[in-house]
Scaffold this motif. Structure first.
Motif, PDB file in Angstrom:
ATOM      1  N   LEU A   4      -5.671  31.499  19.506  1.00 54.27           N
ATOM      2  CA  LEU A   4      -5.542  32.930  19.252  1.00 54.27           C
ATOM      3  C   LEU A   4      -6.791  33.492  18.594  1.00 54.27           C
ATOM      4  O   LEU A   4      -7.127  34.650  18.795  1.00 54.27           O
ATOM      5  N   SER A   5      -7.472  32.699  17.809  1.00 51.03           N
ATOM      6  CA  SER A   5      -8.718  33.149  17.201  1.00 51.03           C
ATOM      7  C   SER A   5      -9.798  33.336  18.259  1.00 51.03           C
ATOM      8  O   SER A   5     -10.620  34.237  18.165  1.00 51.03           O
ATOM      9  N   ALA A  12       2.451  34.425  25.397  1.00 51.67           N
ATOM     10  CA  ALA A  12       3.173  33.204  25.024  1.00 51.67           C
ATOM     11  C   ALA A  12       3.140  32.200  26.165  1.00 51.67           C
ATOM     12  O   ALA A  12       2.982  30.998  25.941  1.00 51.67           O
ATOM     13  N   ALA A  13       3.263  32.681  27.401  1.00 50.77           N
ATOM     14  CA  ALA A  13       3.247  31.781  28.561  1.00 50.77           C
ATOM     15  C   ALA A  13       1.879  31.106  28.712  1.00 50.77           C
ATOM     16  O   ALA A  13       1.797  29.908  28.986  1.00 50.77           O
ATOM     17  N   LYS A  28       8.840  30.757  19.095  1.00 52.66           N
ATOM     18  CA  LYS A  28       9.370  30.355  17.794  1.00 52.66           C
ATOM     19  C   LYS A  28       8.247  30.178  16.775  1.00 52.66           C
ATOM     20  O   LYS A  28       8.356  30.607  15.632  1.00 52.66           O
ATOM     21  N   HIS A  29       7.157  29.555  17.190  1.00 53.79           N
ATOM     22  CA  HIS A  29       6.017  29.353  16.291  1.00 53.79           C
ATOM     23  C   HIS A  29       5.388  30.694  15.908  1.00 53.79           C
ATOM     24  O   HIS A  29       5.024  30.901  14.749  1.00 53.79           O
ATOM     25  N   ILE A  30       5.261  31.595  16.873  1.00 51.92           N
ATOM     26  CA  ILE A  30       4.693  32.915  16.605  1.00 51.92           C
ATOM     27  C   ILE A  30       5.584  33.672  15.615  1.00 51.92           C
ATOM     28  O   ILE A  30       5.089  34.293  14.671  1.00 51.92           O
ATOM     29  N   ALA A  31       6.898  33.618  15.818  1.00 55.06           N
ATOM     30  CA  ALA A  31       7.831  34.297  14.913  1.00 55.06           C
ATOM     31  C   ALA A  31       7.698  33.754  13.492  1.00 55.06           C
ATOM     32  O   ALA A  31       7.710  34.521  12.518  1.00 55.06           O
ATOM     33  N   TRP A  50      -3.274  39.903  19.215  1.00 55.22           N
ATOM     34  CA  TRP A  50      -2.876  39.202  17.993  1.00 55.22           C
ATOM     35  C   TRP A  50      -4.022  39.225  17.006  1.00 55.22           C
ATOM     36  O   TRP A  50      -5.186  39.106  17.380  1.00 55.22           O
ATOM     37  N   GLN A  51      -3.682  39.363  15.743  1.00 54.59           N
ATOM     38  CA  GLN A  51      -4.688  39.313  14.692  1.00 54.59           C
ATOM     39  C   GLN A  51      -4.295  38.224  13.701  1.00 54.59           C
ATOM     40  O   GLN A  51      -3.187  38.225  13.161  1.00 54.59           O
TER      41      GLN A  51
END
Length: 57
Positions: A4-5, A12-13, A28-31, A50-51
């Motif tokens: 993500l960085s 997510a996919a 789940k990990h993102i949440a 995403w930040q």
């Protein structure tokens, strides 16, 4: 976090495919990261990104 960085517009996919886990597991990990204040969504689901929030203690 590293993916993500590098590319903050990944879905997510796409993350699931690169990591080798299911999209549901990525969600789940993102949440969890959002709840901990590590990750934040900027903008809408389509066109946003995403930040990764830098923690300063």
């Amino acid at each position: 976090m590293a993916l993500l960085s590098q590319d903050n517009s990944l879905s997510a996919a796409a993350l699931a495919e690169r990591i080798g886990i299911t999209p549901k597991a990525v969600e789940k990990h993102i949440a969890k990261m959002k709840a901990e204040g590590i990750l934040k969504r900027v903008g809408p689901d389509k066109g946003g990104h995403w930040q990764v929030v830098e923690k300063t203690d």
